[in-house]
Design a protein around this motif. Structure first.
Motif, PDB file in Angstrom:
ATOM      1  N   VAL A  38       0.875  -1.183   0.000  1.00 25.02           N
ATOM      2  CA  VAL A  38       0.000   0.000   0.000  1.00 25.02           C
ATOM      3  C   VAL A  38       0.905   1.223   0.000  1.00 25.02           C
ATOM      4  O   VAL A  38       1.901   1.288   0.728  1.00 25.02           O
ATOM      5  CB  VAL A  38      -0.961   0.006   1.212  1.00 25.02           C
ATOM      6  N   LYS A  39       0.557   2.223  -0.835  1.00 24.44           N
ATOM      7  CA  LYS A  39       1.469   3.325  -1.137  1.00 24.44           C
ATOM      8  C   LYS A  39       0.711   4.653  -1.235  1.00 24.44           C
ATOM      9  O   LYS A  39      -0.516   4.687  -1.212  1.00 24.44           O
ATOM     10  CB  LYS A  39       2.161   3.075  -2.487  1.00 24.44           C
ATOM     11  N   MET A  54      -5.232   5.523  -0.668  1.00 23.65           N
ATOM     12  CA  MET A  54      -3.900   5.005  -0.970  1.00 23.65           C
ATOM     13  C   MET A  54      -3.906   4.239  -2.284  1.00 23.65           C
ATOM     14  O   MET A  54      -4.956   3.814  -2.778  1.00 23.65           O
ATOM     15  CB  MET A  54      -3.436   4.094   0.163  1.00 23.65           C
ATOM     16  N   THR A  55      -2.710   4.048  -2.836  1.00 27.51           N
ATOM     17  CA  THR A  55      -2.509   3.160  -3.974  1.00 27.51           C
ATOM     18  C   THR A  55      -2.306   1.744  -3.459  1.00 27.51           C
ATOM     19  O   THR A  55      -1.664   1.534  -2.422  1.00 27.51           O
ATOM     20  CB  THR A  55      -1.267   3.583  -4.769  1.00 27.51           C
ATOM     21  N   THR A  56      -2.853   0.772  -4.172  1.00 29.71           N
ATOM     22  CA  THR A  56      -2.554  -0.632  -3.907  1.00 29.71           C
ATOM     23  C   THR A  56      -1.764  -1.192  -5.083  1.00 29.71           C
ATOM     24  O   THR A  56      -2.042  -0.866  -6.246  1.00 29.71           O
ATOM     25  CB  THR A  56      -3.828  -1.467  -3.706  1.00 29.71           C
ATOM     26  N   GLY A  61      -2.296  -5.260 -10.858  1.00 32.62           N
ATOM     27  CA  GLY A  61      -1.744  -3.962 -11.223  1.00 32.62           C
ATOM     28  C   GLY A  61      -1.958  -2.934 -10.122  1.00 32.62           C
ATOM     29  O   GLY A  61      -1.970  -3.260  -8.934  1.00 32.62           O
ATOM     30  N   TRP A  62      -2.184  -1.695 -10.528  1.00 31.24           N
ATOM     31  CA  TRP A  62      -2.285  -0.574  -9.612  1.00 31.24           C
ATOM     32  C   TRP A  62      -3.729  -0.137  -9.457  1.00 31.24           C
ATOM     33  O   TRP A  62      -4.437   0.086 -10.426  1.00 31.24           O
ATOM     34  CB  TRP A  62      -1.455   0.610 -10.111  1.00 31.24           C
ATOM     35  N   GLY A  63      -4.174  -0.014  -8.211  1.00 38.23           N
ATOM     36  CA  GLY A  63      -5.521   0.454  -7.925  1.00 38.23           C
ATOM     37  C   GLY A  63      -5.495   1.367  -6.718  1.00 38.23           C
ATOM     38  O   GLY A  63      -4.431   1.805  -6.265  1.00 38.23           O
ATOM     39  N   GLY A  91      -9.001  -0.693 -13.412  1.00 38.83           N
ATOM     40  CA  GLY A  91      -8.010  -0.109 -14.303  1.00 38.83           C
ATOM     41  C   GLY A  91      -6.938   0.617 -13.518  1.00 38.83           C
ATOM     42  O   GLY A  91      -6.952   0.640 -12.286  1.00 38.83           O
ATOM     43  N   TYR A  92      -5.997   1.194 -14.241  1.00 32.87           N
ATOM     44  CA  TYR A  92      -4.875   1.872 -13.598  1.00 32.87           C
ATOM     45  C   TYR A  92      -5.348   3.125 -12.875  1.00 32.87           C
ATOM     46  O   TYR A  92      -5.831   4.082 -13.484  1.00 32.87           O
ATOM     47  CB  TYR A  92      -3.821   2.238 -14.638  1.00 32.87           C
ATOM     48  N   ARG A  93      -5.220   3.103 -11.555  1.00 34.38           N
ATOM     49  CA  ARG A  93      -5.557   4.237 -10.686  1.00 34.38           C
ATOM     50  C   ARG A  93      -4.479   4.310  -9.613  1.00 34.38           C
ATOM     51  O   ARG A  93      -4.157   3.300  -8.995  1.00 34.38           O
ATOM     52  CB  ARG A  93      -6.916   4.049 -10.004  1.00 34.38           C
ATOM     53  N   ALA A  94      -3.938   5.497  -9.376  1.00 33.26           N
ATOM     54  CA  ALA A  94      -2.833   5.587  -8.416  1.00 33.26           C
ATOM     55  C   ALA A  94      -2.661   7.014  -7.908  1.00 33.26           C
ATOM     56  O   ALA A  94      -3.186   7.973  -8.481  1.00 33.26           O
ATOM     57  CB  ALA A  94      -1.532   5.115  -9.069  1.00 33.26           C
ATOM     58  N   ALA A  95      -1.884   7.139  -6.816  1.00 33.19           N
ATOM     59  CA  ALA A  95      -1.442   8.414  -6.238  1.00 33.19           C
ATOM     60  C   ALA A  95      -2.592   9.372  -5.951  1.00 33.19           C
ATOM     61  O   ALA A  95      -2.660  10.468  -6.493  1.00 33.19           O
ATOM     62  CB  ALA A  95      -0.419   9.071  -7.167  1.00 33.19           C
ATOM     63  N   PRO A  96      -3.508   8.991  -5.054  1.00 32.04           N
ATOM     64  CA  PRO A  96      -4.654   9.852  -4.762  1.00 32.04           C
ATOM     65  C   PRO A  96      -4.294  11.071  -3.912  1.00 32.04           C
ATOM     66  O   PRO A  96      -3.309  11.064  -3.161  1.00 32.04           O
ATOM     67  CB  PRO A  96      -5.595   8.921  -3.985  1.00 32.04           C
TER      68      PRO A  96
END
Length: 336
Positions: A38-39, A54-56, A61-63, A91-96
């Motif tokens: 988790v990021k 958070m990003t998983t 992939g990235w969610g 789909g690609y979702r990241a860095a909220p």
């Protein structure tokens, strides 16, 4: 009066940052074998609860995911809600990044899906209520394209003053960018981004985050950098969001937080300090922090198993909290 007693510290020492770290507070659920890390946390405190996005990183992939808790000690047991189950979709979702946009009485969640996207809700407590993704820009701006015509933008961050909203981001290329629109037109009408600062790639890498310092006319920007000892953050201040950023004094490379100035209670579980967000004084679009309280920063820490090799997406990132333990350049701005 500030929480820290400045008189006992030499003037030059009072500018440097010192931190203590918690243990990992948010990690993948034990039964979620498909999630490696988790990021990229974004956090607000609202109505008696912390809300963390958070990003998983996992086999799919990235969610993105959401967790909520009333106290830090409750964080390790807070369930994760996967936001692909909301209209944000898979789909690609990241860095909220999350904040409350008071002029519209709406919560905004900004994130990258390649390009900068946003979703909104009226109820931050209901993670299923976020709207489907919408883009900030209809087409990719020319100023963020590389020599091959590919977009070099990521880690989008919005902050507003009393007249404009400013979209900051980095490009993994040593450049720090800014676009702007008016409060009235937000989230539309953003200008062609301009390069605000440029340094060597490793010295100005990614994960920028910017704040208003309460009781002052100053803003703080943090940008992640890289070196052999791990990721770390550097700090700059300016007297306006479209102004000139100056390195904060007190440490080599205007260091804010990293392996050199973070202490752990027992096991050193994190290799460096990476992508994160300050604990804000409020939840609105001004992103205000209080210099009279010890600074706190929720970050992604890399909890590596010794001798094990990882693919990038498999890196075991966990979320932890660092708290300032000494007077510093921000606490010195407290006027109480």
């Amino acid at each position: 009066m500030s929480t820290f007693a400045h008189a006992a510290e030499p003037a030059n020492r009072a500018q440097d940052f010192e931190w203590k770290s918690s243990e990992p507070l948010v990690r993948p659920p034990a039964d979620a074998k498909h999630i490696f890390g988790v990021k990229d946390p974004s956090i607000v405190y609202h109505d008696g609860r912390y809300h963390v996005f958070m990003t998983t990183a996992g086999t799919n992939g990235w969610g993105m995911a959401y967790a909520s808790f009333a106290r830090w000690e409750d964080a390790p047991n807070a369930p994760l809600f996967m936001l692909d189950k909301s209209p944000i979709g898979p789909g690609y979702r990241a860095a909220p990044q999350v904040f409350y946009f008071a002029p519209q009485k709406l919560w905004y969640l900004i994130y990258q899906g390649g390009d900068p996207l946003y979703s909104t809700t009226k109820d931050i407590n209901d993670p299923r209520s976020w709207t489907a993704p919408q883009p900030f820009y209809k087409t990719i701006p020319e100023s963020v394209k590389d020599d091959k015509g590919q977009a070099t933008w990521l880690d989008f961050w919005n902050i507003c003053d009393d007249k404009k909203c400013h979209l900051f981001f980095t490009g993994d290329n040593g450049s720090f960018y800014r676009g702007e629109t008016t409060i009235e037109r937000f989230p539309q009408g953003f200008s062609e981004p301009v390069v605000v600062m440029k340094e060597k790639r490793d010295d100005m890498f990614e994960a920028s985050n910017t704040y208003k310092i309460a009781g002052t006319n100053q803003y703080l920007t943090l940008i992640e950098a890289m070196r052999p000892g791990g990721r770390y953050f550097r700090a700059w201040t300016a007297d306006r969001l479209d102004g000139k950023w100056q390195p904060i004094p007190g440490a080599e490379m205007n260091r804010f937080a990293g392996a050199d100035n973070v202490k752990f209670n027992g096991r050193i579980w994190s290799e460096g300090v990476s992508h994160g967000e300050m604990i804000r004084d409020g939840a609105d679009q001004t992103l205000t922090i209080d210099p009279c309280k010890p600074l706190q920063f929720l970050f992604q820490g890399l909890d590596m198993e010794k001798g094990k090799k990882y693919e990038y997406i498999e890196l075991p990132y966990r979320l932890g909290l660092i708290t300032a333990t000494a007077p510093n350049a921000i606490s010195a701005m407290c006027s109480k």
